[in-house]
Design a protein around this motif. Structure first.
Motif, PDB file in Angstrom:
ATOM      1  N   VAL A 127       0.922  -1.304   0.049  1.00  0.00           N
ATOM      2  CA  VAL A 127       0.032  -0.142  -0.117  1.00  0.00           C
ATOM      3  C   VAL A 127       0.910   1.169   0.087  1.00  0.00           C
ATOM      4  O   VAL A 127       0.713   2.209  -0.735  1.00  0.00           O
ATOM      5  CB  VAL A 127      -0.974   0.009   1.118  1.00  0.00           C
ATOM      6  N   ALA A 128       1.880   1.133   0.867  1.00  0.00           N
ATOM      7  CA  ALA A 128       2.783   2.370   0.814  1.00  0.00           C
ATOM      8  C   ALA A 128       3.484   2.764  -0.448  1.00  0.00           C
ATOM      9  O   ALA A 128       3.487   3.871  -1.067  1.00  0.00           O
ATOM     10  CB  ALA A 128       3.803   2.112   1.771  1.00  0.00           C
ATOM     11  N   ALA A 129       3.999   1.627  -1.280  1.00  0.00           N
ATOM     12  CA  ALA A 129       4.463   1.794  -2.677  1.00  0.00           C
ATOM     13  C   ALA A 129       3.488   2.471  -3.636  1.00  0.00           C
ATOM     14  O   ALA A 129       3.717   3.238  -4.402  1.00  0.00           O
ATOM     15  CB  ALA A 129       5.055   0.450  -3.230  1.00  0.00           C
ATOM     16  N   ARG A 130       2.060   1.892  -3.614  1.00  0.00           N
ATOM     17  CA  ARG A 130       1.050   2.356  -4.317  1.00  0.00           C
ATOM     18  C   ARG A 130       0.863   3.839  -4.088  1.00  0.00           C
ATOM     19  O   ARG A 130       0.609   4.666  -4.889  1.00  0.00           O
ATOM     20  CB  ARG A 130       0.025   1.406  -4.238  1.00  0.00           C
ATOM     21  N   PHE A 131       0.988   4.137  -2.872  1.00  0.00           N
ATOM     22  CA  PHE A 131       0.505   5.442  -2.322  1.00  0.00           C
ATOM     23  C   PHE A 131       1.640   6.417  -2.954  1.00  0.00           C
ATOM     24  O   PHE A 131       1.198   7.462  -3.437  1.00  0.00           O
ATOM     25  CB  PHE A 131       0.616   5.624  -1.035  1.00  0.00           C
ATOM     26  N   ILE A 132       2.715   6.172  -2.759  1.00  0.00           N
ATOM     27  CA  ILE A 132       3.968   6.976  -3.240  1.00  0.00           C
ATOM     28  C   ILE A 132       3.702   7.075  -4.714  1.00  0.00           C
ATOM     29  O   ILE A 132       3.758   8.374  -5.235  1.00  0.00           O
ATOM     30  CB  ILE A 132       5.382   6.449  -2.933  1.00  0.00           C
ATOM     31  N   THR A 133       3.522   6.074  -5.498  1.00  0.00           N
ATOM     32  CA  THR A 133       3.454   6.231  -6.876  1.00  0.00           C
ATOM     33  C   THR A 133       2.095   7.090  -7.406  1.00  0.00           C
ATOM     34  O   THR A 133       2.247   7.748  -8.150  1.00  0.00           O
ATOM     35  CB  THR A 133       3.325   4.708  -7.585  1.00  0.00           C
ATOM     36  N   LYS A 134       1.293   6.886  -6.661  1.00  0.00           N
ATOM     37  CA  LYS A 134      -0.322   7.607  -6.949  1.00  0.00           C
ATOM     38  C   LYS A 134       0.151   9.216  -6.657  1.00  0.00           C
ATOM     39  O   LYS A 134      -0.517   9.928  -7.309  1.00  0.00           O
ATOM     40  CB  LYS A 134      -1.271   7.074  -6.188  1.00  0.00           C
TER      41      LYS A 134
END
Length: 256
Positions: free
Chosen positions: A20-27
């Motif tokens: 979720v952290a990785a997706r959040f940073i990307t978004k």
């Protein structure tokens, strides 16, 4: 543009938080490419904190211009400033303090020692939301709303069989006699949450499986409040394997 609910399953809590952290940073990076600022709603709880800690631990977070991000909260416990139980303190310790954000980009709910009554505090937060109103709404159109889900299906401080989930004419409500301590709280309402572009629900553990299964099966929002939550563009349940035990296979995307 689709806004169907999706369920992304991860093998365990640690993997879930990191994903979720990785997706959040990307978004966030993607959004800041096309918007001057963005607005994000954070949640408390163990998984809310774990995701923020994972964001801070990722080297990729240093590529984000966090000075252009506003942070809000979905609900808050009516306790004094700096109390360990406050969601904003947990978020600050997990990530926000390290980002060196402009203080005016951090929007905590008033605390019980603010000199306001609970009702006045709800009105004050509604006024703060209205300062950033968009699309004709008295609040921001949030780019991402993070939510946890209780074993009873509650989200923010909107609980089953309570009137809070039914409120549509206010942005913020005072909550009294909460079934989960402490008894007094503040919460965003369902229309504010559902006006968000993206709602990301993060939940882990076998005790969440029933609530998730009922929500996806079309349960009443009054009985299972999370069933009444759906973002404009995306509604994603990020879950671990235990929480997904009662989700139909057709709705699941496994990340393992």
């Amino acid at each position: 543009m689709t806004n169907e609910r999706r369920v992304l399953v991860h093998p365990d809590k640690d993997t879930l938080a990191g994903a979720v952290a990785a997706r959040f940073i990307t978004k966030v990076l993607d959004l800041l490419d096309v918007q001057e600022t963005i607005h994000v709603v954070l949640t408390g709880g163990s998984m809310g904190g774990a995701v923020l800690e994972a964001v801070g631990a990722s080297p990729a977070h240093k590529s984000v211009d966090w000075q252009r991000v506003h942070f809000w909260w979905g609900d808050e416990r009516w306790v004094p400033t700096g109390d360990d139980e406050r969601n904003d303190r947990q978020s600050r310790e997990a990530l926000l303090d390290a980002l060196q954000l402009p203080e005016e980009h951090i929007h905590p709910f008033p605390a019980s020692d603010s000199g306001l009554t609970l009702d006045e505090a709800a009105d004050a937060y509604a006024s703060e939301l209205a300062r950033y109103g968009a699309d004709g709404l008295p609040h921001p159109v949030f780019d991402i709303v993070f939510l946890g889900v209780g074993p009873d299906g509650h989200i923010a401080s909107l609980f089953p069989h309570r009137s809070g989930i039914q409120v549509v004419d206010r942005a913020v409500i005072p909550v009294r006699e909460s079934p989960k301590p402490p008894p007094e709280r503040l919460s965003l309402t369902r229309p504010v949450i559902n006006a968000a572009q993206r709602v990301w629900l993060v939940l882990a553990g076998a005790d969440k499986a029933s609530a998730l299964g009922l929500a996806l099966a079309g349960a009443s929002r009054d009985e299972v409040p999370v069933a009444g939550i759906k973002g404009r563009r995306r509604t994603v349940f990020f879950v671990d394997r235990d929480a997904a035990a009662e989700v139909p296979d057709a709705l699941i995307t496994r990340d393992y």
